[in-house]
Design a protein around this motif. Structure first.
Motif, mmCIF file in Angstrom:
data_model
loop_
_atom_site.group_PDB
_atom_site.id
_atom_site.type_symbol
_atom_site.label_atom_id
_atom_site.label_comp_id
_atom_site.label_asym_id
_atom_site.label_seq_id
_atom_site.Cartn_x
_atom_site.Cartn_y
_atom_site.Cartn_z
ATOM 1 N N SER A 37 0.830 -1.214 0.000
ATOM 2 C CA SER A 37 0.000 0.000 0.000
ATOM 3 C C SER A 37 0.861 1.259 0.000
ATOM 4 C CB SER A 37 -0.874 0.009 1.253
ATOM 5 O OG SER A 37 -0.069 0.200 2.410
ATOM 6 N N THR A 43 0.759 -2.827 9.293
ATOM 7 C CA THR A 43 -0.029 -3.631 8.345
ATOM 8 C C THR A 43 0.747 -3.855 7.058
ATOM 9 O OG1 THR A 43 -2.117 -2.795 9.200
ATOM 10 C CG2 THR A 43 -2.166 -3.741 6.997
ATOM 11 N N ASN A 44 1.294 -2.775 6.541
ATOM 12 C CA ASN A 44 2.020 -2.922 5.276
ATOM 13 C C ASN A 44 3.336 -3.667 5.474
ATOM 14 O OD1 ASN A 44 1.935 -2.538 2.472
ATOM 15 N ND2 ASN A 44 3.443 -0.876 2.647
ATOM 16 N N ARG A 47 2.447 -7.209 5.407
ATOM 17 C CA ARG A 47 2.163 -7.562 4.013
ATOM 18 C C ARG A 47 3.463 -7.775 3.233
ATOM 19 N NH1 ARG A 47 -0.884 -2.975 3.005
ATOM 20 N NH2 ARG A 47 -2.918 -3.878 3.418
ATOM 21 N N LYS A 104 -0.368 6.174 8.988
ATOM 22 C CA LYS A 104 -1.806 6.419 9.138
ATOM 23 C C LYS A 104 -2.226 6.579 10.594
ATOM 24 C CE LYS A 104 -2.556 4.429 4.651
ATOM 25 N NZ LYS A 104 -3.142 3.428 3.765
ATOM 26 N N SER A 138 -7.529 -4.712 7.567
ATOM 27 C CA SER A 138 -6.962 -3.835 8.591
ATOM 28 C C SER A 138 -7.520 -2.413 8.493
ATOM 29 C CB SER A 138 -5.448 -3.828 8.438
ATOM 30 O OG SER A 138 -4.867 -2.947 9.346
ATOM 31 N N SER A 139 -7.626 -1.892 7.272
ATOM 32 C CA SER A 139 -8.082 -0.510 7.124
ATOM 33 C C SER A 139 -9.536 -0.359 7.574
ATOM 34 C CB SER A 139 -7.933 -0.045 5.675
ATOM 35 O OG SER A 139 -8.737 -0.838 4.833
ATOM 36 N N HIS A 177 -6.786 7.594 5.856
ATOM 37 C CA HIS A 177 -7.305 6.362 5.252
ATOM 38 C C HIS A 177 -8.127 6.660 4.000
ATOM 39 C CE1 HIS A 177 -5.994 4.357 8.929
ATOM 40 N NE2 HIS A 177 -6.181 3.219 8.318
ATOM 41 N N ARG A 183 -10.727 2.580 -1.988
ATOM 42 C CA ARG A 183 -10.583 1.161 -2.373
ATOM 43 C C ARG A 183 -11.721 0.320 -1.801
ATOM 44 N NH1 ARG A 183 -4.844 1.967 -1.873
ATOM 45 N NH2 ARG A 183 -4.775 1.231 0.275
ATOM 46 N N GLU A 189 -10.125 -3.174 -1.875
ATOM 47 C CA GLU A 189 -9.245 -3.318 -0.715
ATOM 48 C C GLU A 189 -9.064 -4.806 -0.409
ATOM 49 O OE1 GLU A 189 -7.161 -1.468 0.534
ATOM 50 O OE2 GLU A 189 -7.563 -0.788 2.587
HETATM 51 O O1 G3P Z 1 -2.610 0.690 9.956
HETATM 52 C C1 G3P Z 1 -2.950 1.187 8.722
HETATM 53 C C2 G3P Z 1 -4.063 0.324 8.202
HETATM 54 O O2 G3P Z 1 -5.283 0.744 8.742
HETATM 55 C C3 G3P Z 1 -4.120 0.293 6.730
HETATM 56 O O3 G3P Z 1 -2.853 -0.002 6.207
HETATM 57 O O4 G3P Z 1 -1.238 -0.647 4.490
HETATM 58 O O5 G3P Z 1 -3.589 -1.494 4.377
HETATM 59 O O6 G3P Z 1 -3.128 0.911 3.905
HETATM 60 P P1 G3P Z 1 -2.690 -0.312 4.658
#
Ligand code: G3P
Length: 192
Positions: A37, A43-44, A47, A104, A138-139, A177, A183, A189
């Motif tokens: 992302s 989170t990223n 990923r 974020k 997660s978002s 966000h 997305r 997403e």
């Molecule tokens: O912690 C950020 C999360 O809410 C979203 O992260 O990488 O999926 O945009 P991301």
């Protein structure tokens, strides 16, 4: 220089340390802003770099928020703690080192909410966890949690400044966000 100004500067600088970016560079992931992302958060990192680096990023982003609050709380007092909470979040989201384009703010906000009022913080984290367990997004979990956080703060908190800090932090988290929201609307997403 007045103590409160010092707390603002210190907390901002602490919050602005981009741990995700640094961990990516140290552990040979490269610039995390170029992958997934493009976010520098846990989170990223999960990923792109896997569970261990994701957890490491989460722990450090939480720690900097806790540390900022702790220092302000012990050295100056209650109001300084709330100021520190606010500026740690602002530092994370708008770090001077990354031309003001940081993360974020999810992990750092949860940390400072917990430090300021652990019940309120834990309820916000519970909303995140519940949403994440159901959707694996997660978002979406963050959007729901921070959408409700000011309401939780309003009804369960007994401090006007805590509520304002939660409101401002939540608004910043939600604004950051923006791309995730687009997305989600387009059903683009991805879940984890
Ligand atoms: O912690 C950020 C999360 O809410 C979203 O992260 O990488 O999926 O945009 P991301």
């Amino acid at each position: 220089i007045n103590n409160h100004y010092l707390i603002i500067i210190l907390s901002y600088l602490l919050g602005s340390i981009p741990f995700g970016l640094l961990i990516g560079k140290v552990f040979a992931i490269g610039d995390i802003r170029q992958s997934g992302s493009g976010n520098i958060g846990a989170t990223n990192m999960l990923r792109v770099g896997g569970k261990k680096l994701g957890a490491f990023t989460l722990i450090l982003d939480v720690s900097k928020g806790l540390l900022a609050c702790y220092v302000a709380d012990k050295l100056v007092g209650h109001h300084a703690m709330i100021l520190a909470a606010q500026f740690a979040v602002i530092g994370h989201i708008f770090p001077i080192w990354l031309k003001f384009k940081g993360g974020k703010g999810v992990a750092t906000s949860f940390a400072v909410f917990c430090y300021c009022d652990y019940k309120i913080g834990l309820i916000c984290i519970a909303i995140w966890l519940l949403t994440f367990l159901i959707t694996r997004i997660s978002s979406l979990a963050a959007i729901l949690s921070f959408g409700l956080a000011p309401i939780v703060g309003y009804f369960l908190g007994n401090d006007k400044w805590l509520f304002i800090m939660m409101l401002v932090s939540s608004m910043l988290v939600l604004i950051r966000h923006y791309e995730n929201i687009i997305r989600l609307i387009n059903k683009d997403e991805k879940s984890l």
